[in-house]
Design a protein around this motif. Sequence first.
Motif, PDB file in Angstrom:
ATOM      1  N   MET A  64       1.042  -1.054   0.281  1.00 40.27           N
ATOM      2  CA  MET A  64      -0.543   0.330   0.171  1.00 40.27           C
ATOM      3  C   MET A  64       0.760   1.381   0.140  1.00 40.27           C
ATOM      4  O   MET A  64       1.934   1.183   0.514  1.00 40.27           O
ATOM      5  CB  MET A  64      -0.808   0.032   1.310  1.00 40.27           C
ATOM      6  N   ASP A  65       0.810   2.362  -0.656  1.00 41.07           N
ATOM      7  CA  ASP A  65       1.067   3.637  -0.754  1.00 41.07           C
ATOM      8  C   ASP A  65       1.421   4.408   0.845  1.00 41.07           C
ATOM      9  O   ASP A  65       0.639   4.023   1.545  1.00 41.07           O
ATOM     10  CB  ASP A  65       0.469   4.604  -2.026  1.00 41.07           C
ATOM     11  N   SER A  66       2.036   4.926   0.661  1.00 42.13           N
ATOM     12  CA  SER A  66       1.499   6.263   2.386  1.00 42.13           C
ATOM     13  C   SER A  66       0.420   6.094   3.001  1.00 42.13           C
ATOM     14  O   SER A  66      -0.332   6.847   2.212  1.00 42.13           O
ATOM     15  CB  SER A  66       2.715   7.305   2.153  1.00 42.13           C
ATOM     16  N   TYR A  67      -0.256   5.982   3.955  1.00 43.35           N
ATOM     17  CA  TYR A  67      -0.942   6.450   4.455  1.00 43.35           C
ATOM     18  C   TYR A  67      -1.132   7.664   5.338  1.00 43.35           C
ATOM     19  O   TYR A  67      -0.485   7.880   6.036  1.00 43.35           O
ATOM     20  CB  TYR A  67      -1.738   5.090   5.692  1.00 43.35           C
ATOM     21  N   SER A  68      -2.348   8.088   4.958  1.00 41.40           N
ATOM     22  CA  SER A  68      -2.404   9.922   5.199  1.00 41.40           C
ATOM     23  C   SER A  68      -3.723   9.995   6.208  1.00 41.40           C
ATOM     24  O   SER A  68      -4.590   8.770   6.434  1.00 41.40           O
ATOM     25  CB  SER A  68      -3.203  10.929   4.185  1.00 41.40           C
ATOM     26  N   ILE A  69      -3.458  10.748   7.088  1.00 43.30           N
ATOM     27  CA  ILE A  69      -4.600  11.009   7.752  1.00 43.30           C
ATOM     28  C   ILE A  69      -5.975  11.875   7.460  1.00 43.30           C
ATOM     29  O   ILE A  69      -7.064  10.820   8.211  1.00 43.30           O
ATOM     30  CB  ILE A  69      -3.754  12.502   8.626  1.00 43.30           C
ATOM     31  N   LYS A  70      -6.027  11.469   6.793  1.00 39.77           N
ATOM     32  CA  LYS A  70      -7.251  11.781   5.461  1.00 39.77           C
ATOM     33  C   LYS A  70      -7.712   9.891   5.552  1.00 39.77           C
ATOM     34  O   LYS A  70      -8.892   9.793   5.630  1.00 39.77           O
ATOM     35  CB  LYS A  70      -7.577  12.305   4.224  1.00 39.77           C
ATOM     36  N   ASN A  71      -6.534   8.928   5.262  1.00 40.67           N
ATOM     37  CA  ASN A  71      -7.367   7.840   5.309  1.00 40.67           C
ATOM     38  C   ASN A  71      -7.422   7.651   6.760  1.00 40.67           C
ATOM     39  O   ASN A  71      -8.611   6.413   6.495  1.00 40.67           O
ATOM     40  CB  ASN A  71      -6.075   7.336   4.304  1.00 40.67           C
ATOM     41  N   ILE A  72      -7.367   7.771   7.602  1.00 45.27           N
ATOM     42  CA  ILE A  72      -7.752   7.061   8.512  1.00 45.27           C
ATOM     43  C   ILE A  72      -9.268   7.192   9.002  1.00 45.27           C
ATOM     44  O   ILE A  72      -9.964   7.198   9.703  1.00 45.27           O
ATOM     45  CB  ILE A  72      -6.513   7.871   9.222  1.00 45.27           C
ATOM     46  N   ILE A  73      -9.475   8.654   9.054  1.00 46.33           N
ATOM     47  CA  ILE A  73     -10.436   9.959   8.758  1.00 46.33           C
ATOM     48  C   ILE A  73     -12.134   8.765   7.795  1.00 46.33           C
ATOM     49  O   ILE A  73     -12.806   8.574   8.536  1.00 46.33           O
ATOM     50  CB  ILE A  73     -10.286  10.880   8.163  1.00 46.33           C
ATOM     51  N   THR A  74     -11.269   8.392   7.004  1.00 45.76           N
ATOM     52  CA  THR A  74     -12.331   7.783   5.807  1.00 45.76           C
ATOM     53  C   THR A  74     -12.868   6.272   6.467  1.00 45.76           C
ATOM     54  O   THR A  74     -13.833   6.648   6.728  1.00 45.76           O
ATOM     55  CB  THR A  74     -12.233   7.927   4.592  1.00 45.76           C
ATOM     56  N   PHE A  75     -11.924   5.549   6.803  1.00 46.10           N
ATOM     57  CA  PHE A  75     -11.312   4.533   7.028  1.00 46.10           C
ATOM     58  C   PHE A  75     -12.143   4.487   8.122  1.00 46.10           C
ATOM     59  O   PHE A  75     -13.140   3.216   8.586  1.00 46.10           O
ATOM     60  CB  PHE A  75     -10.634   3.094   6.776  1.00 46.10           C
ATOM     61  N   ARG A  76     -12.418   4.796   9.356  1.00 47.53           N
ATOM     62  CA  ARG A  76     -12.479   4.516  10.287  1.00 47.53           C
ATOM     63  C   ARG A  76     -14.025   5.521  11.054  1.00 47.53           C
ATOM     64  O   ARG A  76     -14.645   5.240  11.573  1.00 47.53           O
ATOM     65  CB  ARG A  76     -11.373   5.366  11.883  1.00 47.53           C
ATOM     66  N   GLU A  77     -14.153   6.155  10.088  1.00 44.42           N
ATOM     67  CA  GLU A  77     -15.859   7.151   9.643  1.00 44.42           C
ATOM     68  C   GLU A  77     -15.482   7.792  11.065  1.00 44.42           C
ATOM     69  O   GLU A  77     -16.645   7.932  11.531  1.00 44.42           O
ATOM     70  CB  GLU A  77     -16.860   5.721   9.933  1.00 44.42           C
ATOM     71  N   LEU A  78     -14.525   8.961  11.376  1.00 41.28           N
ATOM     72  CA  LEU A  78     -14.712   9.556  11.856  1.00 41.28           C
ATOM     73  C   LEU A  78     -15.279  10.656  12.118  1.00 41.28           C
ATOM     74  O   LEU A  78     -15.387  11.401  10.616  1.00 41.28           O
ATOM     75  CB  LEU A  78     -13.049   9.905  12.518  1.00 41.28           C
ATOM     76  N   GLU A  79     -15.765  11.371  13.064  1.00 38.46           N
ATOM     77  CA  GLU A  79     -16.527  12.575  12.784  1.00 38.46           C
ATOM     78  C   GLU A  79     -15.214  13.849  12.687  1.00 38.46           C
ATOM     79  O   GLU A  79     -15.071  14.425  13.906  1.00 38.46           O
ATOM     80  CB  GLU A  79     -17.727  12.975  13.510  1.00 38.46           C
ATOM     81  N   TRP A  80     -14.919  14.893  11.436  1.00 39.55           N
ATOM     82  CA  TRP A  80     -13.921  15.228  11.685  1.00 39.55           C
ATOM     83  C   TRP A  80     -13.844  16.595  10.506  1.00 39.55           C
ATOM     84  O   TRP A  80     -13.479  15.988   9.296  1.00 39.55           O
ATOM     85  CB  TRP A  80     -12.587  15.008  11.557  1.00 39.55           C
ATOM     86  N   ASN A  81     -14.134  17.964  11.258  1.00 43.41           N
ATOM     87  CA  ASN A  81     -14.595  18.710   9.878  1.00 43.41           C
ATOM     88  C   ASN A  81     -13.667  19.635   9.863  1.00 43.41           C
ATOM     89  O   ASN A  81     -13.912  20.897   9.289  1.00 43.41           O
ATOM     90  CB  ASN A  81     -15.934  19.195  10.067  1.00 43.41           C
ATOM     91  N   THR A 130      -8.988  20.394   9.699  1.00 42.88           N
ATOM     92  CA  THR A 130      -8.032  20.500   8.714  1.00 42.88           C
ATOM     93  C   THR A 130      -8.262  18.684   8.510  1.00 42.88           C
ATOM     94  O   THR A 130      -8.316  17.729   9.162  1.00 42.88           O
ATOM     95  CB  THR A 130      -6.812  20.767   8.739  1.00 42.88           C
ATOM     96  N   GLU A 131      -7.194  18.091   7.194  1.00 42.95           N
ATOM     97  CA  GLU A 131      -6.725  16.796   6.790  1.00 42.95           C
ATOM     98  C   GLU A 131      -5.438  16.476   7.552  1.00 42.95           C
ATOM     99  O   GLU A 131      -4.592  15.684   6.566  1.00 42.95           O
ATOM    100  CB  GLU A 131      -6.775  16.332   5.348  1.00 42.95           C
ATOM    101  N   ASP A 132      -4.270  17.509   7.847  1.00 45.77           N
ATOM    102  CA  ASP A 132      -2.920  17.535   7.836  1.00 45.77           C
ATOM    103  C   ASP A 132      -2.766  17.539   9.391  1.00 45.77           C
ATOM    104  O   ASP A 132      -1.701  17.087   9.855  1.00 45.77           O
ATOM    105  CB  ASP A 132      -2.298  18.760   7.873  1.00 45.77           C
ATOM    106  N   PHE A 133      -3.973  17.443  10.506  1.00 47.94           N
ATOM    107  CA  PHE A 133      -4.132  17.288  11.365  1.00 47.94           C
ATOM    108  C   PHE A 133      -5.230  16.797  12.174  1.00 47.94           C
ATOM    109  O   PHE A 133      -6.095  16.310  11.881  1.00 47.94           O
ATOM    110  CB  PHE A 133      -3.520  18.659  12.525  1.00 47.94           C
ATOM    111  N   LEU A 134      -4.927  15.693  13.537  1.00 48.22           N
ATOM    112  CA  LEU A 134      -5.903  15.260  14.454  1.00 48.22           C
ATOM    113  C   LEU A 134      -5.568  15.166  15.515  1.00 48.22           C
ATOM    114  O   LEU A 134      -4.585  14.798  16.047  1.00 48.22           O
ATOM    115  CB  LEU A 134      -6.783  13.915  12.968  1.00 48.22           C
ATOM    116  N   PHE A 135      -6.784  14.909  16.059  1.00 46.18           N
ATOM    117  CA  PHE A 135      -6.364  14.541  18.140  1.00 46.18           C
ATOM    118  C   PHE A 135      -7.596  13.404  18.253  1.00 46.18           C
ATOM    119  O   PHE A 135      -8.771  13.692  18.094  1.00 46.18           O
ATOM    120  CB  PHE A 135      -6.421  15.222  18.726  1.00 46.18           C
ATOM    121  N   LEU A 136      -6.566  12.055  19.074  1.00 44.52           N
ATOM    122  CA  LEU A 136      -7.852  11.827  19.612  1.00 44.52           C
ATOM    123  C   LEU A 136      -7.965  10.716  20.850  1.00 44.52           C
ATOM    124  O   LEU A 136      -7.197  11.325  21.778  1.00 44.52           O
ATOM    125  CB  LEU A 136      -7.517  10.082  18.622  1.00 44.52           C
TER     126      LEU A 136
END
Length: 298
Positions: A1-18, A20-26
């Motif tokens: 698989m190519d490099s995995y991004s924060i956007k991929n994380i948000i999409t795959f795990r169906e997170l409610e995050w509105n 930036t796609e460059d930063f995420l906290f959990l």
Amino acid sequence: MDSYSIKNIITFRELEWNYTEDFLFLTDIPESFEPFILTPDYFSYGIINKGQLVVELDGELLHIDNKKRSFFIYRPHQNLKIVEISPGTKGAFVLFNKKFIQTLDNHFLSITEKTFLERRFGTYYSLKSKDFNRLKDLFSKIFDLLSFINSDLWEQTAKNLMLVLISETDLVISKYRSSSKQFSFNRSHHLVESFIRLVNDNYLQEQNLDYYAFELNITVNYLHKIVQNSLNTTPSKIIQNAILDQSILLLKNSDNNISEIAEKLSFKDIYSFSKFFKKNMKVSPKKYRNQLVAGFQQ
């Protein structure tokens, strides 16, 4: 698989995050996670307050939980596999890519090369209670602020708060850097010693590296890595040498014929044993034994 991004994380795990796609906290660690190996293009670090997270990072199996007061970081281009997330696991983790932190100050390289973000400074730290609680409070206060702010200035505020979080985290982690390297060395040394003991006890029944990796609670790749680094050889070669040493001993000191020795050493037949022996000793077991006899008679 190519490099995995924060956007991929948000999409795959169906997170409610509105944001930036460059930063995420959990804080709540999703029980749904990727069943494949990730090669992230982002940094991620944090702690576990409740439950347990089991990951495989570059072949090493790590258990991250609050009992060990674990601090864990992974960086771009490492290979990450999430093995297990206990139900109800909670913690504090931030994920951010280089694009996000490049605008934190004018000295981007000083942030990544001189702080714990740099790869040579280790991946896993077991913290003292005081330091763990300090990070726990720091994460909590910053996450509370980020949850409270709701304006066009959110992203810039998040970047400023991340600069504070990175700087304060580095102050805590800096005292563990040398001990972490020593811990890593000691752990690898201990694992190699344990592997050799396991081989000595089980080489006749178990030649599959999966067995030894499972018993040591590591991956086969990591077993290869630590044995190669410590002994400049491979795990398979160590098992082969144990079998070879025993075969030489039996040829020298027993009255068993070649077929019986092959059976004692768990070879399926005399031919596979002879092939193995000749490959390693350059002579057949029969010729080797005859040479021994001739030497004794001289």
